[in-house]
Design a protein around this motif. Structure first.
Motif, mmCIF file in Angstrom:
data_model
loop_
_atom_site.group_PDB
_atom_site.id
_atom_site.type_symbol
_atom_site.label_atom_id
_atom_site.label_comp_id
_atom_site.label_asym_id
_atom_site.label_seq_id
_atom_site.Cartn_x
_atom_site.Cartn_y
_atom_site.Cartn_z
ATOM 1 N N PRO A 10 95.752 -40.438 -106.672
ATOM 2 C CA PRO A 10 94.365 -40.412 -107.153
ATOM 3 C C PRO A 10 94.222 -39.646 -108.475
ATOM 4 C CG PRO A 10 94.634 -38.783 -105.417
ATOM 5 C CD PRO A 10 95.982 -39.448 -105.592
ATOM 6 N N GLY A 11 94.680 -40.278 -109.575
ATOM 7 C CA GLY A 11 94.520 -39.694 -110.917
ATOM 8 C C GLY A 11 93.255 -40.271 -111.544
ATOM 9 N N GLY A 12 93.314 -40.554 -112.846
ATOM 10 C CA GLY A 12 92.117 -41.040 -113.552
ATOM 11 C C GLY A 12 91.562 -42.315 -112.935
ATOM 12 N N MET A 69 95.263 -48.139 -101.085
ATOM 13 C CA MET A 69 95.077 -48.373 -102.530
ATOM 14 C C MET A 69 96.143 -47.577 -103.257
ATOM 15 S SD MET A 69 91.064 -48.250 -103.543
ATOM 16 C CE MET A 69 90.988 -49.399 -104.893
ATOM 17 N N ILE A 70 96.850 -48.237 -104.170
ATOM 18 C CA ILE A 70 97.895 -47.544 -104.934
ATOM 19 C C ILE A 70 97.446 -47.434 -106.386
ATOM 20 C CG2 ILE A 70 100.304 -47.604 -105.670
ATOM 21 C CD1 ILE A 70 100.961 -49.098 -103.094
ATOM 22 N N THR A 71 97.243 -46.203 -106.826
ATOM 23 C CA THR A 71 96.782 -45.955 -108.196
ATOM 24 C C THR A 71 97.694 -44.951 -108.897
ATOM 25 O OG1 THR A 71 95.256 -44.266 -107.389
ATOM 26 C CG2 THR A 71 94.365 -46.491 -107.637
ATOM 27 N N SER A 72 98.934 -44.880 -108.403
ATOM 28 C CA SER A 72 99.942 -44.035 -109.068
ATOM 29 C C SER A 72 100.469 -44.783 -110.295
ATOM 30 C CB SER A 72 101.089 -43.735 -108.093
ATOM 31 O OG SER A 72 101.632 -44.955 -107.624
ATOM 32 N N HIS A 73 101.434 -44.196 -111.000
ATOM 33 C CA HIS A 73 101.997 -44.856 -112.185
ATOM 34 C C HIS A 73 102.761 -46.119 -111.797
ATOM 35 C CE1 HIS A 73 102.025 -40.509 -113.811
ATOM 36 N NE2 HIS A 73 100.918 -41.125 -114.157
ATOM 37 N N GLY A 74 102.779 -47.095 -112.693
ATOM 38 C CA GLY A 74 103.463 -48.364 -112.430
ATOM 39 C C GLY A 74 104.872 -48.217 -111.865
ATOM 40 N N PHE A 92 95.891 -52.746 -102.051
ATOM 41 C CA PHE A 92 95.384 -53.020 -103.400
ATOM 42 C C PHE A 92 96.225 -52.164 -104.346
ATOM 43 C CE2 PHE A 92 92.986 -51.933 -107.128
ATOM 44 C CZ PHE A 92 92.214 -53.048 -107.431
ATOM 45 N N CYS A 93 96.948 -52.809 -105.259
ATOM 46 C CA CYS A 93 97.817 -52.067 -106.181
ATOM 47 C C CYS A 93 97.308 -52.248 -107.602
ATOM 48 C CB CYS A 93 99.253 -52.590 -106.058
ATOM 49 S SG CYS A 93 100.392 -51.734 -107.155
ATOM 50 N N GLY A 122 95.477 -55.299 -109.109
ATOM 51 C CA GLY A 122 94.228 -54.930 -109.788
ATOM 52 C C GLY A 122 94.078 -55.496 -111.192
ATOM 53 N N PHE A 123 94.029 -56.812 -111.291
ATOM 54 C CA PHE A 123 93.731 -57.445 -112.580
ATOM 55 C C PHE A 123 92.215 -57.668 -112.638
ATOM 56 C CE2 PHE A 123 98.259 -59.161 -112.447
ATOM 57 C CZ PHE A 123 98.704 -58.367 -113.483
ATOM 58 N N MET A 124 91.493 -56.649 -113.111
ATOM 59 C CA MET A 124 90.038 -56.664 -112.945
ATOM 60 C C MET A 124 89.316 -57.607 -113.882
ATOM 61 S SD MET A 124 90.943 -54.615 -115.389
ATOM 62 C CE MET A 124 90.440 -53.814 -116.895
#
Ligand code: NAD
Ligand code: ISE
Length: 334
Positions: A10-12, A69-74, A92-93, A122-124
């Protein structure tokens, strides 16, 4: 039913998603987090009155977590995506699914073994109202067949850990995915043109650069990537068809007229420019998970984008065009 979400990294981006999920979106709540930075995990857990797990695996295995949900670095995505698949949980990555096509292949294999589409990438931009209207106009034949698309992807600045390949596999990946979706076909080749470099940022970057991509039917897409443009987060796209042209409106913010003239306020980052798209994307994902369905971009889309990125990174140092060598699409993703 409230979907109980466990978030890894959970970063930016992750915090922006938490804010949306807890204040705008319905049907979900982030109840657990983990992070290689344990202090960050603890701080976020305190803010949301949730649990800080010591590792991704512990979070994924928790009976209190319905979806991940994965929101870490690629570069950190692959093992956690595969662990979530093996636990049978929707995941959700954030983009990129993984930085290379080979890693995406491993994810697709794990998902096919599980026998169920569980991964959303996550291609928004696919959820952005302006891109959606552009696609409707094209699909309804209102500008004839697509011939060319001119794109620009400008960021005000990037941090010093942004490496030269990230211009392709972290930034241009958005146009690569959005153009595949918009045009409904795959890319077959990529070339990188290297204009004069800006003096205003790091010497190790080729900034700006222009990707020249060609699709199966011969549509030519050019994408200017300029990640230290200084003045704003400026996303442009103009599609040229046989009988007309359609382009994105300028930003999401208001236009103002006063004694100083007529002008736009510019967005300064992805959360401002694509705020509404992120909300729609995450809302659709939570609703789908609650109904035991897949939604959004698949692992195949993550793979297809990564193959083009791999060729694009090669093209950074090659003369001329590099072929995009994509495997046949597995029936599972048809
Ligand atoms: P960030 O550095 O702000 O946050 C990343 C977090 O992940 C940090 O807290 C870090 O400690 C943590 N982390 C790193 N490795 C980890 C690991 N192995 N396990 C657990 N946690 C780990 O980065 P960010 O800007 O929030 O980007 C995160 C992701 O979001 C990236 O994949 C990035 O490409 C994507 N992103 C997408 C958009 C978009 O427009 N869709 C915009 C920005 C970032
Ligand atoms: C970042 O990771 C994003 O995805 C942003 O949308 C993009 O504009 C930026 O260049 C990337 O670094």
């Amino acid at each position: 039913m409230t979907v109980r979400i466990g978030m890894i990294g959970p970063g930016g981006m992750g915090r922006a998603h938490i804010e949306r999920i807890h204040s705008v979106i319905s049907g979900g709540r982030v109840v657990a987090v983990s992070d290689v930075n344990a202090d960050n995990a603890r701080a976020v857990a305190d803010q949301i009155s949730g649990t800080a797990h010591a590792s991704s695996q512990e979070l994924i295995d928790s009976p209190d977590v319905d979806a991940v949900m994965i929101t870490s670095h690629g570069p950190a995505h692959k093992p956690d995506v595969i662990a979530a698949i093996r636990a049978g949980k929707y995941v959700f990555c954030e983009k990129p699914l993984a930085p290379t096509a080979d890693e995406c292949v491993e994810i697709m294999q794990a998902e096919q073994e599980a026998g169920k589409k569980l991964v959303t990438v996550g291609f928004m931009r696919r959820f952005d109202a302006s891109y959606r209207e552009m696609k409707r106009i094209l699909d309804d034949g209102e500008v004839g067949e697509a011939l060319m698309v001119h794109c620009a992807h400008r960021n005000p600045t990037v941090p010093d850990f942004y490496t030269w390949d990230m211009a392709i596999n972290d930034t241009a990946i958005h146009e690569i995915d959005t153009m595949r979706w918009l045009l409904g076909e795959e890319f077959v080749s990529v070339r990188v043109d290297k204009p004069r470099k800006t003096s205003l940022r790091f010497e190790h970057l080729q900034d700006p650069l222009v990707l020249i991509l060609t699709t199966e039917s011969g549509v030519r897409v050019d994408d200017e990537v300029f990640v230290n443009c200084q003045y704003g987060y400026d996303i442009q796209c103009e599609l040229v068809g046989e009988t007309g042209v359609v382009r994105l409106g300028d930003q999401e913010l208001v236009q103002r007229a006063d004694a100083h003239g007529r002008r736009n306020r510019l967005t300064m980052d992805h959360n401002q420019r694509f705020g509404a798209a992120f909300t729609t994307e995450v809302q659709e994902w939570i609703t789908a998970v609650a109904n035991d369905r897949h939604t959004g971009s698949t692992s195949w889309d993550g793979y297809a984008a990564a193959v083009v990125c791999d060729a694009g990174v090669q093209a950074l140092t090659a003369d001329g065009e590099v072929a995009v060598e994509m495997m046949p699409k597995p029936e599972f993703y048809a």
